[in-house]
Design a protein around this motif. Structure first.
Motif, PDB file in Angstrom:
ATOM      1  N   PRO A 163       0.826  -1.216   0.000  1.00  0.00           N
ATOM      2  CA  PRO A 163       0.000   0.000   0.000  1.00  0.00           C
ATOM      3  C   PRO A 163       0.856   1.260   0.000  1.00  0.00           C
ATOM      4  CG  PRO A 163       0.096  -0.912   2.195  1.00  0.00           C
ATOM      5  CD  PRO A 163       0.851  -1.870   1.316  1.00  0.00           C
ATOM      6  N   LYS A 164       0.191   2.376  -0.118  1.00  0.00           N
ATOM      7  CA  LYS A 164       0.866   3.666  -0.067  1.00  0.00           C
ATOM      8  C   LYS A 164       1.317   3.983   1.364  1.00  0.00           C
ATOM      9  CE  LYS A 164      -1.881   5.699  -3.828  1.00  0.00           C
ATOM     10  NZ  LYS A 164      -2.790   6.813  -4.176  1.00  0.00           N
ATOM     11  N   LYS A 165       2.260   4.882   1.459  1.00  0.00           N
ATOM     12  CA  LYS A 165       2.701   5.351   2.782  1.00  0.00           C
ATOM     13  C   LYS A 165       1.594   6.184   3.410  1.00  0.00           C
ATOM     14  CE  LYS A 165       7.633   5.517   1.723  1.00  0.00           C
ATOM     15  NZ  LYS A 165       8.839   6.356   1.657  1.00  0.00           N
ATOM     16  N   PRO A 166       1.464   6.137   4.740  1.00  0.00           N
ATOM     17  CA  PRO A 166       2.309   5.445   5.721  1.00  0.00           C
ATOM     18  C   PRO A 166       1.826   4.039   6.040  1.00  0.00           C
ATOM     19  CG  PRO A 166       0.777   6.841   6.867  1.00  0.00           C
ATOM     20  CD  PRO A 166       0.484   7.008   5.400  1.00  0.00           C
ATOM     21  N   ASN A 167       0.861   3.497   5.269  1.00  0.00           N
ATOM     22  CA  ASN A 167       0.369   2.151   5.559  1.00  0.00           C
ATOM     23  C   ASN A 167       1.392   1.098   5.159  1.00  0.00           C
ATOM     24  OD1 ASN A 167      -1.921   3.474   6.321  1.00  0.00           O
ATOM     25  ND2 ASN A 167      -3.134   2.870   4.540  1.00  0.00           N
ATOM     26  N   SER A 168       1.196  -0.057   5.725  1.00  0.00           N
ATOM     27  CA  SER A 168       2.099  -1.174   5.425  1.00  0.00           C
ATOM     28  C   SER A 168       1.287  -2.454   5.358  1.00  0.00           C
ATOM     29  CB  SER A 168       3.190  -1.288   6.504  1.00  0.00           C
ATOM     30  OG  SER A 168       2.595  -1.547   7.763  1.00  0.00           O
ATOM     31  N   GLY A 169       1.882  -3.482   4.795  1.00  0.00           N
ATOM     32  CA  GLY A 169       1.208  -4.762   4.668  1.00  0.00           C
ATOM     33  C   GLY A 169       1.178  -5.209   3.222  1.00  0.00           C
ATOM     34  N   LEU A 170       0.293  -6.160   2.929  1.00  0.00           N
ATOM     35  CA  LEU A 170       0.132  -6.691   1.582  1.00  0.00           C
ATOM     36  C   LEU A 170      -1.350  -6.671   1.227  1.00  0.00           C
ATOM     37  CD1 LEU A 170       2.551  -9.761   1.693  1.00  0.00           C
ATOM     38  CD2 LEU A 170       2.964  -7.522   0.649  1.00  0.00           C
ATOM     39  N   ARG A 171      -1.667  -6.007   0.138  1.00  0.00           N
ATOM     40  CA  ARG A 171      -3.056  -5.908  -0.312  1.00  0.00           C
ATOM     41  C   ARG A 171      -3.289  -6.908  -1.437  1.00  0.00           C
ATOM     42  NH1 ARG A 171      -3.016  -3.695   3.833  1.00  0.00           N
ATOM     43  NH2 ARG A 171      -3.387  -1.476   4.281  1.00  0.00           N
ATOM     44  N   LYS A 172      -4.368  -7.691  -1.282  1.00  0.00           N
ATOM     45  CA  LYS A 172      -4.701  -8.711  -2.287  1.00  0.00           C
ATOM     46  C   LYS A 172      -5.504  -8.062  -3.422  1.00  0.00           C
ATOM     47  CE  LYS A 172      -3.539 -11.180   1.366  1.00  0.00           C
ATOM     48  NZ  LYS A 172      -3.028 -10.551   2.612  1.00  0.00           N
TER      49      LYS A 172
END
Length: 289
Positions: free
Chosen positions: A148-157
C-alpha cells in the motif's frame, strides 16, 4: 420665370385631369386598395407604383406625374381617396408584432453555450468502465499482492479482471483469505481502495467463484455471509414461576394458581426483545459551575 409659371399652371390643369382619372381607376380596384394605402411605407410605395403605372397607361402628361408626390404629400393615397369607400383604418405598423419568439431555442449559443438537446452526463469518473451498470461480470487474468501507499504497510490482495465489455481493470479483494486464481469468474462493483495505486474497483464476496469470508460475524453482509439461523433466548429457555409470582398474581386478580401452573404474563405479547412499555429514567441535573 414666366415660362416656369406657365408650366406649373399646365401641370395643375393636368393634375386635375389626372386625379379624375385616378378616382375612376381606383373605384374599379375595389375596397382592398383603400386598406392597402395605410399599411405602411412598403404598401404605400407599392400603391404609388401601381398608380403611376395606371396613369402612364392613361396618357397623363409627364409634368403631372412629376408633381404627383408633392400633391399627395405624406398622407399618400388617403388624401384623395373617398372616406365612404368601405375603408377601415388599419392598426399602426408597430402593433403588428408576433406573439411568439423566433429565436432558435436549440441553437449553440442560447443561454448556455451547448445545444439544448444534448444531455449532461454525470457519473463517477473512477468507475467509468462499468459503463453505467452497478456491477459487471469478469474473469481474473492475474492475482497478486501489492504494497500500500505510505504510511500504511502490509500486503493488499488485488487482481486484474477482464470485464464482460473487454476492459481490463484492477480490483481489490476484500476480507481475510480468498480462493481466487487465474480464470476465476468474479463480480466487480465500483469502490476504490485508497491506499492501493490505480485500484478503483472491488470484488464482491459470495458472487460466482469468490467465496464468502469465514467466521465473519460483524458487517457480515458486506462479505457475503448469510444471516445465521439462531433461536432467540426467550424460546430457548423456559421461564420459572416462583411463589412470589403466584402471590403477586393473587393480589392483582384474586385468582389462586397451583404450583405446577404457569403465571400468565401481565403483558400478553412481546415485541422482539424490547418491552412495549417505555420507562423514563430521570437523570440528576448538573449544577452550573
Amino acid at each position: 420665370r414666366a415660362t416656369r409659371t406657365h408650366s406649373f399652371a399646365a401641370a395643375d390643369d393636368g393634375m386635375s385631369a389626372m386625379l379624375g382619372a385616378l378616382a375612376r381607376r381606383c373605384a374599379s380596384f375595389g375596397p382592398a386598395l383603400w386598406r392597402t394605402s395605410a399599411l405602411g411605407s412598403q404598401a404605400s410605395e407599392l400603391a404609388h407604383g401601381r398608380m403611376l403605372a395606371s396613369l402612364t397607361a392613361a396618357a397623363v402628361p409627364r409634368p403631372a406625374l412629376r408633381a404627383l408626390p408633392r400633391v399627395l404629400g405624406s398622407g399618400g393615397l388617403s388624401n384623395i381617396l373617398p372616406a365612404s369607400a368601405g375603408a377601415q383604418p388599419c392598426a399602426p405598423a408597430n402593433s403588428c408584432v408576433r406573439s411568439f419568439s423566433t429565436r432558435n431555442l436549440r441553437g449553440r449559443l442560447f443561454y448556455k453555450r451547448r445545444p439544448k438537446m444534448v444531455p449532461t452526463w454525470k457519473f463517477n469518473q473512477r468507475s467509468k468502465w462499468l459503463e453505467g451498470a452497478g456491477n459487471r461480470k469478469g474473469v481474473c487474468t492475474k492475482v497478486f499482492v501489492t504494497a500500500p501507499k505510505k504510511p500504511n504497510s502490509g500486503l493488499r490482495k488485488v487482481c486484474y479482471v477482464r470485464l464482460s465489455n473487454g476492459r481490463v481493470v484492477k480490483a481489490y479483494i476484500p476480507g481475510i483469505g480468498h480462493n481466487l486464481q487465474v480464470h476465476s469468474v468474479v463480480m466487480i462493483r465500483g469502490g476504490r481502495k485508497k491506499d492501493v495505486t490505480g485500484c478503483n474497483y472491488t470484488c464482491m464476496r459470495g458472487q460466482y467463484d469468490l467465496l464468502p469470508v469465514k467466521n465473519r460475524k460483524s458487517s457480515r453482509s458486506k462479505y457475503g455471509v448469510t444471516r445465521p439461523q439462531t433461536e432467540p433466548n426467550r424460546k430457548r429457555f423456559k421461564s420459572l414461576t416462583t411463589a412470589v409470582d403466584r402471590r403477586l398474581h393473587f393480589y392483582r386478580t384474586g385468582e389462586e394458581i397451583g404450583t405446577e401452573e404457569a403465571v400468565p404474563r401481565r403483558i400478553p405479547y412481546t415485541v422482539r426483545n424490547n418491552p412495549p412499555v417505555t420507562y423514563r429514567h430521570s437523570k440528576p441535573k448538573k449544577k452550573g459551575k
